[in-house]
Every structure is written in C-alpha cells, then in structure tokens.
Write a protein that holds these residues in place. Structure first.
Motif, PDB file in Angstrom:
ATOM      1  N   TYR A   1       0.839  -1.187   0.000  1.00 44.15           N
ATOM      2  CA  TYR A   1       0.000   0.000   0.000  1.00 44.15           C
ATOM      3  C   TYR A   1       0.876   1.239   0.000  1.00 44.15           C
ATOM      4  O   TYR A   1       2.089   1.160   0.196  1.00 44.15           O
ATOM      5  CB  TYR A   1      -0.934   0.000   1.216  1.00 44.15           C
ATOM      6  N   VAL A   2       0.231   2.372  -0.222  1.00 43.09           N
ATOM      7  CA  VAL A   2       0.914   3.653  -0.111  1.00 43.09           C
ATOM      8  C   VAL A   2       0.117   4.542   0.825  1.00 43.09           C
ATOM      9  O   VAL A   2      -1.036   4.259   1.147  1.00 43.09           O
ATOM     10  CB  VAL A   2       1.081   4.350  -1.491  1.00 43.09           C
ATOM     11  N   GLU A   3       0.766   5.628   1.232  1.00 40.07           N
ATOM     12  CA  GLU A   3       0.100   6.627   2.060  1.00 40.07           C
ATOM     13  C   GLU A   3      -0.227   7.825   1.175  1.00 40.07           C
ATOM     14  O   GLU A   3       0.385   7.998   0.110  1.00 40.07           O
ATOM     15  CB  GLU A   3       0.993   6.989   3.235  1.00 40.07           C
TER      16      GLU A   3
ATOM     17  N   CYS B   1       4.430   5.515  -6.372  1.00 41.17           N
ATOM     18  CA  CYS B   1       3.358   4.530  -6.577  1.00 41.17           C
ATOM     19  C   CYS B   1       3.644   3.685  -7.814  1.00 41.17           C
ATOM     20  O   CYS B   1       3.529   2.446  -7.772  1.00 41.17           O
ATOM     21  CB  CYS B   1       2.005   5.228  -6.736  1.00 41.17           C
ATOM     22  N   MET B   2       4.020   4.346  -8.899  1.00 39.65           N
ATOM     23  CA  MET B   2       4.300   3.618 -10.142  1.00 39.65           C
ATOM     24  C   MET B   2       5.504   2.700  -9.987  1.00 39.65           C
ATOM     25  O   MET B   2       5.504   1.580 -10.505  1.00 39.65           O
ATOM     26  CB  MET B   2       4.490   4.587 -11.293  1.00 39.65           C
TER      27      MET B   2
ATOM     28  N   LEU C   1      -3.048   6.354 -12.266  1.00 41.46           N
ATOM     29  CA  LEU C   1      -1.746   7.021 -12.207  1.00 41.46           C
ATOM     30  C   LEU C   1      -1.337   7.569 -13.563  1.00 41.46           C
ATOM     31  O   LEU C   1      -0.871   8.711 -13.663  1.00 41.46           O
ATOM     32  CB  LEU C   1      -0.679   6.059 -11.675  1.00 41.46           C
ATOM     33  N   VAL C   2      -1.535   6.773 -14.597  1.00 39.71           N
ATOM     34  CA  VAL C   2      -1.195   7.230 -15.952  1.00 39.71           C
ATOM     35  C   VAL C   2      -2.057   8.429 -16.328  1.00 39.71           C
ATOM     36  O   VAL C   2      -1.553   9.431 -16.853  1.00 39.71           O
ATOM     37  CB  VAL C   2      -1.344   6.081 -16.974  1.00 39.71           C
TER      38      VAL C   2
ATOM     39  N   THR D   1       5.224  -1.259 -10.525  1.00 40.00           N
ATOM     40  CA  THR D   1       6.059  -1.876 -11.560  1.00 40.00           C
ATOM     41  C   THR D   1       6.937  -2.961 -10.962  1.00 40.00           C
ATOM     42  O   THR D   1       7.023  -4.076 -11.501  1.00 40.00           O
ATOM     43  CB  THR D   1       6.923  -0.807 -12.260  1.00 40.00           C
ATOM     44  N   GLU D   2       7.570  -2.654  -9.851  1.00 39.48           N
ATOM     45  CA  GLU D   2       8.480  -3.609  -9.210  1.00 39.48           C
ATOM     46  C   GLU D   2       7.767  -4.891  -8.807  1.00 39.48           C
ATOM     47  O   GLU D   2       8.315  -5.987  -8.930  1.00 39.48           O
ATOM     48  CB  GLU D   2       9.118  -2.960  -7.983  1.00 39.48           C
ATOM     49  N   HIS D   3       6.538  -4.764  -8.336  1.00 42.14           N
ATOM     50  CA  HIS D   3       5.801  -5.924  -7.823  1.00 42.14           C
ATOM     51  C   HIS D   3       4.713  -6.413  -8.783  1.00 42.14           C
ATOM     52  O   HIS D   3       3.901  -7.258  -8.393  1.00 42.14           O
ATOM     53  CB  HIS D   3       5.224  -5.602  -6.444  1.00 42.14           C
ATOM     54  N   ARG D   4       4.694  -5.863  -9.985  1.00 45.68           N
ATOM     55  CA  ARG D   4       3.739  -6.271 -11.033  1.00 45.68           C
ATOM     56  C   ARG D   4       2.298  -6.245 -10.527  1.00 45.68           C
ATOM     57  O   ARG D   4       1.564  -7.216 -10.618  1.00 45.68           O
ATOM     58  CB  ARG D   4       4.093  -7.653 -11.566  1.00 45.68           C
TER      59      ARG D   4
END
Length: 154
Positions: free
Chosen positions: A86-88, A96-97, A125-126, A101-104
C-alpha cells in the motif's frame, strides 16, 4: 508540487472514497459479479473489518479458470493476494508507479493512518500524469505566446 496519491484519489469520482470490498470467505463468483457490476478490476478483501488481501480479475483468470476450478465453489481467500502493498496519501505518483512496476501490481490501496482511504489503479496514475503533463504544456505555451496562463492543476 509533485503529484501524490491523495491528489489522484481526489480526481476520481466521489474523491476516490468508494472502495469495493468483499469478505474472504465469499465465493469467487460473488467477487467477479461485484467487479463486473461496479466496473472495477480488483476488490479489497476484508476479515473482521481489517484488510486481509486483495483479489483481482487476474487472480480469477490464473487461479480459477486456468486451473479448472469453479468460481462458485472456490472461496476468495483461496486466490487472493495476502501480501498487500500500500501507499500513504502523501506518496508521489512516481513512488506509486515504481512500487506497482516492481511488484507487477495493477491496484494499490491508499492507507491514511492505517485506515483504507482509497484504491488507485495503474490507469489512474497514468491518467494523472497525462493531465499534469498537459497542464505543463499549456502553461509553457501561454508563456511563449505571452498570454495569461490557465489556472488550476490536478
């Protein structure tokens, strides 16, 4: 000022506050029906009002359909992702991207003080980055032309 997860949520309908959830013991068929009805690609899975995981259309395709299981007899907890990243709200779109991307991942919960405040997708996001770039281009065009700039930004 950088784009943040909070700004992405704010740009969504209802300020991004609507998050669709399902119980972990629910049949996968109920999850797929809810996703189709609401036009979303993932649901947050709850157990005792706490986040237990996340389930997506991709989980269904790979862990039910491809394995010959039935959606009516398979429970959400059998196919959900339990390591929920998750993010804050103050984290940037770039952060976030990078995480997605890192975790698909295609969907990312936003937690504010441990409370679920929204869910953002890679598409969200895009879209926010495109809007930000269009705003910047517009500002530069006005500067070059010597005309008053446009107010407002995502």
């Amino acid at each position: 000022m950088p784009l943040t997860a909070a700004k992405v949520l704010a740009a969504k309908p209802n300020g991004g506050r609507t998050v669709y959830t399902i119980g972990k013991e629910s049949p996968v068929l109920d999850a797929i029906r809810l996703m189709a009805e609401k036009g979303v690609g993932a649901l947050v899975v709850l157990a005792d009002q706490r986040i237990a995981g996340i389930v997506s259309e991709r989980d269904y395709a790979r862990k039910v359909e491809l394995l010959g299981r039935t959606a009516g007899e398979t429970r959400v907890e059998e196919i959900m992702t339990t390591a929920v990243r998750y993010v804050e709200p103050e984290q940037t779109v770039d952060e976030c991207m990078a995480l997605m991307t890192e975790h698909r991942m295609r969907h990312l919960p936003v937690l504010d003080g441990g409370t679920l405040s929204g869910l953002i997708s890679i598409g969200d996001l895009v879209k926010s980055q495109i809007a930000d770039q269009q705003f910047t281009i517009s500002q530069l065009e006005h500067y070059i032309q010597g005309t008053p700039p446009t107010l407002g930004r995502l």
